[in-house]
Design a protein around this motif. Sequence first.
Motif, PDB file in Angstrom:
ATOM      1  N   ALA A 132       0.836  -1.211   0.000  1.00 48.51           N
ATOM      2  CA  ALA A 132       0.000   0.000   0.000  1.00 48.51           C
ATOM      3  C   ALA A 132       0.871   1.261   0.000  1.00 48.51           C
ATOM      4  N   ILE A 133       1.988   1.220   0.734  1.00 49.14           N
ATOM      5  CA  ILE A 133       2.883   2.392   0.730  1.00 49.14           C
ATOM      6  C   ILE A 133       3.563   2.527  -0.642  1.00 49.14           C
ATOM      7  N   MET A 134       3.936   1.386  -1.226  1.00 44.13           N
ATOM      8  CA  MET A 134       4.516   1.441  -2.584  1.00 44.13           C
ATOM      9  C   MET A 134       3.526   2.054  -3.566  1.00 44.13           C
ATOM     10  N   LYS A 135       2.253   1.708  -3.388  1.00 42.40           N
ATOM     11  CA  LYS A 135       1.212   2.258  -4.265  1.00 42.40           C
ATOM     12  C   LYS A 135       1.164   3.787  -4.141  1.00 42.40           C
ATOM     13  N   ALA A 136       1.172   4.286  -2.899  1.00 40.23           N
ATOM     14  CA  ALA A 136       1.124   5.741  -2.700  1.00 40.23           C
ATOM     15  C   ALA A 136       2.352   6.415  -3.310  1.00 40.23           C
ATOM     16  N   CYS A 137       3.536   5.806  -3.115  1.00 42.93           N
ATOM     17  CA  CYS A 137       4.771   6.364  -3.688  1.00 42.93           C
ATOM     18  C   CYS A 137       4.686   6.381  -5.216  1.00 42.93           C
ATOM     19  N   ALA A 138       4.270   5.244  -5.792  1.00 37.58           N
ATOM     20  CA  ALA A 138       4.240   5.130  -7.252  1.00 37.58           C
ATOM     21  C   ALA A 138       3.258   6.135  -7.853  1.00 37.58           C
ATOM     22  N   VAL A 139       2.092   6.269  -7.225  1.00 35.50           N
ATOM     23  CA  VAL A 139       1.099   7.236  -7.713  1.00 35.50           C
ATOM     24  C   VAL A 139       1.676   8.650  -7.655  1.00 35.50           C
ATOM     25  N   THR A 145       3.450  14.473  -7.967  1.00 37.07           N
ATOM     26  CA  THR A 145       3.233  15.102  -6.665  1.00 37.07           C
ATOM     27  C   THR A 145       4.228  14.570  -5.635  1.00 37.07           C
ATOM     28  N   ASN A 146       5.304  13.915  -6.129  1.00 34.72           N
ATOM     29  CA  ASN A 146       6.206  13.268  -5.178  1.00 34.72           C
ATOM     30  C   ASN A 146       7.032  14.244  -4.354  1.00 34.72           C
ATOM     31  N   LYS A 147       6.996  15.543  -4.688  1.00 36.33           N
ATOM     32  CA  LYS A 147       7.723  16.514  -3.874  1.00 36.33           C
ATOM     33  C   LYS A 147       7.169  16.572  -2.460  1.00 36.33           C
ATOM     34  N   LEU A 157       6.602  13.099 -14.264  1.00 35.20           N
ATOM     35  CA  LEU A 157       6.148  13.432 -15.611  1.00 35.20           C
ATOM     36  C   LEU A 157       5.876  14.918 -15.824  1.00 35.20           C
ATOM     37  N   LEU A 158       5.150  15.523 -14.884  1.00 33.82           N
ATOM     38  CA  LEU A 158       4.721  16.899 -15.105  1.00 33.82           C
ATOM     39  C   LEU A 158       5.904  17.854 -15.062  1.00 33.82           C
ATOM     40  N   ASP A 159       6.830  17.634 -14.104  1.00 32.55           N
ATOM     41  CA  ASP A 159       7.965  18.535 -13.984  1.00 32.55           C
ATOM     42  C   ASP A 159       8.910  18.454 -15.171  1.00 32.55           C
ATOM     43  N   GLN A 160       8.978  17.292 -15.772  1.00 30.89           N
ATOM     44  CA  GLN A 160       9.857  17.138 -16.929  1.00 30.89           C
ATOM     45  C   GLN A 160       9.247  17.779 -18.168  1.00 30.89           C
ATOM     46  N   GLY A 161       7.996  18.148 -18.061  1.00 37.10           N
ATOM     47  CA  GLY A 161       7.327  18.721 -19.214  1.00 37.10           C
ATOM     48  C   GLY A 161       7.002  17.673 -20.256  1.00 37.10           C
TER      49      GLY A 161
END
Length: 188
Positions: A132-139, A145-147, A157-161
């Motif tokens: 479940a924690i891996m799921k939250a990290c992966a998402v 939103t991993n910041k 993905l989003l930050d890399q444009g």
Amino acid sequence: MLDAFSRAAVAADASGSFIGGDKLSALKAFVADGNKRLDAVKSISTSASCIVTDSVAGMICENTGLTAPGGNCYTNRRMAACLRDGEIVLRYVSYALLAGDASVLQDRCLNGLKETYAALGVPTGSAARAVAIMKACAVAHITGTNKRFGDTANNNLLDQGTSKDPAGCQSLASEASGYFDTVVSAIS
Ligand SMILES: CCC1=C(C)/C(=C/C2=NC(=C\c3[nH]c(/C=C4\NC(=O)[C@H](C)[C@H]4CC)c(C)c3CCC(=O)O)/C(CCC(=O)O)=C2C)NC1=O
């Protein structure tokens, strides 16, 4: 082992029909989103060791008995086996996300795992918590939103444009979540 394409072919063959309509539209979307899908897989694989260690560490913080004598992560050998299992699960989830189909995960990773864990006394509630924690990290990695987790690696993905489409990331994140859920139900 099936992917989104072979799955559609097998299903159509079972009813002797051509692939058309909704099935074809779904495959068209699969192709159109192909680069996004590859980026999502990459966002998991480049942070795999971080995702695995964070999840297993979190699981142990919540249940320190696991590393005490009698716990299933007690001794370096078992701790290593646990971290390795986390890595195996994440790797097969990433294959499923690449293929757009859970069969590789089911057939090569989850088949018989519950029985193996029962035989070895691996606590499945704890294993499910790590998943479940891996799921939250992966998402978080997929949706960029991993910041929030203090990660400054800037490999989402989003930050890399590479994707300006949060909704597209969201649907891949939901798909990945489903594969993690598949793992939890297989061992529970
Ligand atoms: C290709 C797919 C594949 C999978 C999935 C796999 C799993 C797998 N995990 C195992 C052991 C293990 N798995 C764990 C895992 C844990 N213990 C905990 O307390 C935690 C809840 C959890 C980590 C999250 C541990 C500690 C062992 C060793 C148990 C023992 O030998 O006493 C074993 C027994 C053999 C071994 O120790 O290597 C297998 C087969 N092997 C494979 O080849």
